[in-house]
Design a protein around this motif. Structure first.
Motif, PDB file in Angstrom:
ATOM      1  N   GLY A  17       0.891  -1.176  -0.181  1.00  0.00           N
ATOM      2  CA  GLY A  17       0.025  -0.053   0.033  1.00  0.00           C
ATOM      3  C   GLY A  17       0.752   1.252   0.061  1.00  0.00           C
ATOM      4  N   ASP A  19       0.210   3.923   1.769  1.00  0.00           N
ATOM      5  CA  ASP A  19       0.417   4.636   3.172  1.00  0.00           C
ATOM      6  C   ASP A  19       0.079   3.506   4.260  1.00  0.00           C
ATOM      7  N   SER A  22      -3.194   1.384   4.554  1.00  0.00           N
ATOM      8  CA  SER A  22      -3.360   0.193   3.520  1.00  0.00           C
ATOM      9  C   SER A  22      -2.305  -0.966   3.798  1.00  0.00           C
ATOM     10  N   THR A  23      -1.319  -0.542   4.211  1.00  0.00           N
ATOM     11  CA  THR A  23       0.018  -1.462   4.382  1.00  0.00           C
ATOM     12  C   THR A  23      -0.424  -2.458   5.482  1.00  0.00           C
ATOM     13  N   ARG A  25      -3.385  -3.086   6.724  1.00  0.00           N
ATOM     14  CA  ARG A  25      -4.539  -3.819   6.150  1.00  0.00           C
ATOM     15  C   ARG A  25      -4.205  -5.102   5.463  1.00  0.00           C
ATOM     16  N   GLY A  26      -3.212  -4.844   4.621  1.00  0.00           N
ATOM     17  CA  GLY A  26      -2.695  -5.734   3.720  1.00  0.00           C
ATOM     18  C   GLY A  26      -1.818  -6.870   4.851  1.00  0.00           C
TER      19      GLY A  26
END
Length: 184
Positions: A17, A19, A22-23, A25-26
């Motif tokens: 991601g 940001d 998002s990183t 969440r991944g």
């Protein structure tokens, strides 16, 4: 004397991601950031699978008014992640210049970008040149300078205190320090 260090902001630009949220969440979802290289034709290369940052737009992810023209692609990733951390920490980026604020940034800068190496290989293949000193634009010297992302961040923050850029291979971090008396 014991000193405490407090992390007040986090930023990231990764294959998962562009940001920190998002990183994260991944990572939590167990996704992989590894995939097929898509920035150039990989025909003829033995390895075509990498961890590649995708969808990164420096015009959207780097604060307006920042002078990032000479930052390398990796330098832009680091600068955007540092800017995200600064925003998350609610550090005011504007104000009078102060030598009480210093910047230290580490990242994978100081090496040629993979795309540049492919372009040089293509140029040599199409021209037959074996000249080790291919003419290159002067700005490439700036792009390889590990101090440039730190200098750009110091400029954004009006920090005139100590500033250093450190080449750390494939990882990086930024530290913004304020000099003054320790908290009680």
């Amino acid at each position: 004397m014991t000193r405490r260090v407090v992390v007040t902001g986090v930023g990231a630009v990764t294959p998962l991601g562009n940001d920190a949220p998002s990183t994260w969440r991944g990572l939590v979802a167990g996704r992989s950031g590894i995939g097929e290289l898509s920035t150039f034709d990989t025909a003829g290369f033995a390895v075509r699978i990498i961890g590649q940052v995708r969808g990164f737009d420096p015009n959207r992810q780097i604060p307006a008014g920042t002078r990032w023209r000479h930052l390398s692609r990796a330098g832009r990733f680091g600068f955007a992640a540092a800017a995200e951390a600064i925003q998350a920490a609610r550090v005011p980026a504007v104000g009078p210049a102060t030598d009480r604020r210093g910047v230290a940034m580490a990242g994978s800068v100081g090496r040629p970008d993979l795309q540049l190496l492919v372009d040089i290989g293509h140029l040599r293949a199409t021209t037959g040149s074996r000249d080790p000193f291919l003419r290159q634009p002067p700005h490439l010297t700036l792009e390889g300078n590990p101090n440039l992302p730190a200098a750009a961040m110091a400029s954004l923050l009006h920090a005139t205190g100590p500033m250093i850029g450190i080449s750390t291979a494939c990882s990086g971090a930024m530290l913004l320090g304020t000099r003054g008396p320790p908290p009680p």
